[in-house]
Design a protein around this motif. Sequence first.
Motif, PDB file in Angstrom:
ATOM      1  N   ARG A   1      -9.046 -51.074  32.045  1.00 35.56           N
ATOM      2  CA  ARG A   1      -8.337 -50.457  31.227  1.00 35.56           C
ATOM      3  C   ARG A   1      -8.132 -48.827  31.577  1.00 35.56           C
ATOM      4  O   ARG A   1      -7.207 -48.105  31.076  1.00 35.56           O
ATOM      5  CB  ARG A   1      -9.096 -50.374  29.874  1.00 35.56           C
ATOM      6  CG  ARG A   1      -9.063 -51.864  29.264  1.00 35.56           C
ATOM      7  CD  ARG A   1      -9.474 -51.834  28.122  1.00 35.56           C
ATOM      8  NE  ARG A   1      -9.820 -53.355  27.315  1.00 35.56           N
ATOM      9  CZ  ARG A   1      -8.784 -53.870  26.903  1.00 35.56           C
ATOM     10  NH1 ARG A   1      -7.667 -53.526  26.559  1.00 35.56           N
ATOM     11  NH2 ARG A   1      -9.004 -55.148  26.724  1.00 35.56           N
TER      12      ARG A   1
ATOM     13  N   ASN B   1      -5.113 -61.594  30.854  1.00 35.24           N
ATOM     14  CA  ASN B   1      -4.130 -60.824  29.727  1.00 35.24           C
ATOM     15  C   ASN B   1      -3.114 -60.041  30.366  1.00 35.24           C
ATOM     16  O   ASN B   1      -3.613 -58.766  31.034  1.00 35.24           O
ATOM     17  CB  ASN B   1      -4.839 -60.325  28.702  1.00 35.24           C
ATOM     18  CG  ASN B   1      -3.862 -59.631  27.565  1.00 35.24           C
ATOM     19  OD1 ASN B   1      -2.819 -59.496  28.017  1.00 35.24           O
ATOM     20  ND2 ASN B   1      -4.419 -59.283  26.473  1.00 35.24           N
TER      21      ASN B   1
ATOM     22  N   SER C   1      -0.934 -57.824  30.110  1.00 33.62           N
ATOM     23  CA  SER C   1      -0.589 -56.349  29.576  1.00 33.62           C
ATOM     24  C   SER C   1      -1.758 -55.476  30.036  1.00 33.62           C
ATOM     25  O   SER C   1      -1.392 -54.207  30.020  1.00 33.62           O
ATOM     26  CB  SER C   1      -0.539 -56.340  28.019  1.00 33.62           C
ATOM     27  OG  SER C   1      -1.820 -56.482  27.768  1.00 33.62           O
TER      28      SER C   1
END
Length: 678
Positions: A106, A133, A135
């Motif tokens: 992140r 994931n 994204s």
Amino acid sequence: MKMHSVFGVLLLIIIPVLTDKINIMKNSKMESWISTENFTTIIKKSFFYAKCCNIFLSESIYDVDTLFHQFINIYPREYVLHKIIYDCRGYFLLGPTDEEIEKAIRVVPSSLSTTEILVIINGELKNTSKLFNVSLFGNSNANIVSRSGIWTLSENYLKPRFFFKVHSYEELMSEFNIIDMKGRELQVCTFYQPPFSYLNKTIKKIIDGVEEDVFLADSDKEKDGIEMKIFLVMAEKLNFTWTIRKLKGKYRYGRRINSSYWDGGVIQLVLEKKVDLAFGNVRLTPNHYEFVNMSTPWIQMLTKFLVPRPQPITNFWAVMRPFSMDCWILVLIMIIAKSMYMYIRARVDPKFPKRFRSFFCTITELIGRLVGTWVPRNIANARFELHLWQTAGFLLVTAYCSSLAARLTNSEYEDRIDTIRQFLEANLLWGHEGPVPYWPDYVDVDDIYASQLSSRYTPVKGQEAYIHTLIEQRKFAIYGFVIDSIFFPEDDIFKEHIKNYRLMKQSTGNYYSSFVIQSWLLQHIDMVMLWLRESGIALFHLNNVMHRRISFNLREVVKEHDGFDGIYKRLGLTPLGVGFLTLIVGLLASTIRFFYELKQASNSRSIREVFRDIQKKRKMYKSSIYKKNYHKEAESIDHNSSNKNFDSFVIKSVNHTTNTESTQKYNDKIFHNNLGNI
Ligand SMILES: *[C@@H]1O[C@H](CO)[C@@H](O)[C@H](O)[C@H]1NC(C)=O
Ligand SMILES: *[C@@H]1O[C@H](CO)[C@@H](O)[C@H](O)[C@H]1NC(C)=O
Ligand SMILES: *[C@@H]1O[C@H](CO)[C@@H](O)[C@H](O)[C@H]1NC(C)=O
Ligand SMILES: *[C@@H]1O[C@H](CO)[C@@H](O)[C@H](O)[C@H]1NC(C)=O
Ligand SMILES: *[C@@H]1O[C@H](CO)[C@@H](O)[C@H](O)[C@H]1NC(C)=O
Ligand SMILES: *[C@@H]1O[C@H](CO)[C@@H](O)[C@H](O)[C@H]1NC(C)=O
Ligand SMILES: *[C@@H]1O[C@H](CO)[C@@H](O)[C@H](O)[C@H]1NC(C)=O
């Protein structure tokens, strides 16, 4: 600081930035599950653009110790631990499980398409892991290696992205020289802007729930323009499809409100990610680049002004023009100096002609000799001076006459406006349809003249009538750019006025034109753009479009109309004004003088009586002559002598009443001049 706390969870060992590789090699004892050869392949495939690598390790160092040492042993460039150096672009994340890695990811700036991520999990990875994931990975390139399998993230230019499993390290991705968007539809925005884009016909279409005007682009005539052609080549090469919407709103590029806020135009559309790409002569400037990513430019252009053509003028003082002011002043000084010399010489030297003892006479004679009209014969003792004087006069007069003839029969024009300085002196205004320019983009703010151009700016939008009057009064300059030596006005509305304008020589600046794009497209568009430029295809489209689409009018502005046009003018009154003025003043002066003398001669009598007297005497004289001639031969009459006799006779009789000898002599001369040709 924030970064640090996030990674703090993952970090166990604090190793200084460039650790000594040999020491570390000694520490690694365990055999790795990835062979050195295979690890080299992983690194080669994963880090293609990265200049250096940011490394994140999980807390449980002993689990990953071997792999970590293997990595730093193989990785050929520099690396940093527990820090982020954004320029590095490479990110290596190593840990025993996916959960810790997911947290670390992140923090990676994944929106940049040049970010490269390699994840190695020292354990099994389920295909349901949160790590898959997409994204989390934004536009970056990512590879995941685990004991249970190898995954790689699909290309960032194809939506949706997904991880797919590969069976050999050779299949890992990062390096894509030839990209294939497989027909992905890009949202594009442009507007009608010859010669860059000729798209004009639109239809309505709903895009993301909003009704937009979309260019139909159904014919070759529509799909024309230099940038449009370049865009079509890109679409073909990168294999994408497109929808080009028409720009809405009053500004093309929009304007900067403050350092973080941009309003309107294509820049805002790209900034808000509503479109993937936009073009239409967008300037590559720091101002734009601070907000959006721009491609490599395809051309550099000069910005210039069209200024009003010089008008023909007829100058009253035209006869003065052959000589400059300096020449006239020098001639005047020479006349005065020479007169002084002659005057003083005549006073001192008794043999010098006596008439030079009058300063007024001297000056008149010298002027007469200079222009070659009046030459008294007696120049005893002054022969040399006067001869030289007259020779100089001859040269001056010849030069003057030939230059005068050439000037007067050709049209005379106002001075051209060719530099920014002359532009300012001519008090010209200029403007364009967009918002007030962001000055550093438009003019060289360090130049003392160019920086003043901002004070000559007037907005065009909303005051078209005023601009029209300015154009008629020849007080407005048209702003535009020069491409392939052809000038284009920045705004279409000025096209019809162009015929009264010419191109100002000095340019006001230059700029690069490029495409505005989303960052994930940057690398691919740049690659095609460079290729188009290097191969000369961009230049080919430029020449091709110009050749087909440019009207005669646009080529006209570089022609000058104020040169010699081969037609000799008939001379009017004004250019000969000074000549006529001299005649009139001369006539007036002599008439006044004549009446003044008549008045003197008449004493108390009225002028009419004087005339009657003259008339009477003329008759008497004629009859006496007639009587004389009656006896002589008729052919032997000499008209000149009879006239002379008559003059002196009349004058003597008129002056009969005057007393002094000197007045009579003087009058004699004047009357001779005035009446000589009766
Ligand atoms: C995950 O792997 C299992 C078998 O290992 C397979 O049955 C399943 O379809 C896979 N799921 C996905 C989303 O690939
Ligand atoms: C993927 O991550 C985003 C935000 O990080 C989250 O909103 C989304 O629900 C996640 N998707 C799945 C399938 O977990
Ligand atoms: C690792 O390298 C060997 C050859 O050195 C190769 O045979 C093997 O397929 C490679 N493993 C993977 C997963 O690519
Ligand atoms: C372009 O994309 C289409 C659609 O996926 C594909 O069928 C075609 O082969 C691609 N063309 C090239 C030249 O790769
Ligand atoms: C563009 O289209 C409009 C209406 O469709 C038309 O009035 C206009 O003349 C066109 N402009 C050019 C330059 O073709
Ligand atoms: C920039 O302008 C916008 C809109 O006027 C405003 O909301 C924002 O606070 C401004 N930001 C700065 C840093 O001044
Ligand atoms: C793209 O634009 C963003 C925002 O201006 C900037 O931070 C980033 O560095 C740009 N990307 C590249 C590759 O220049």
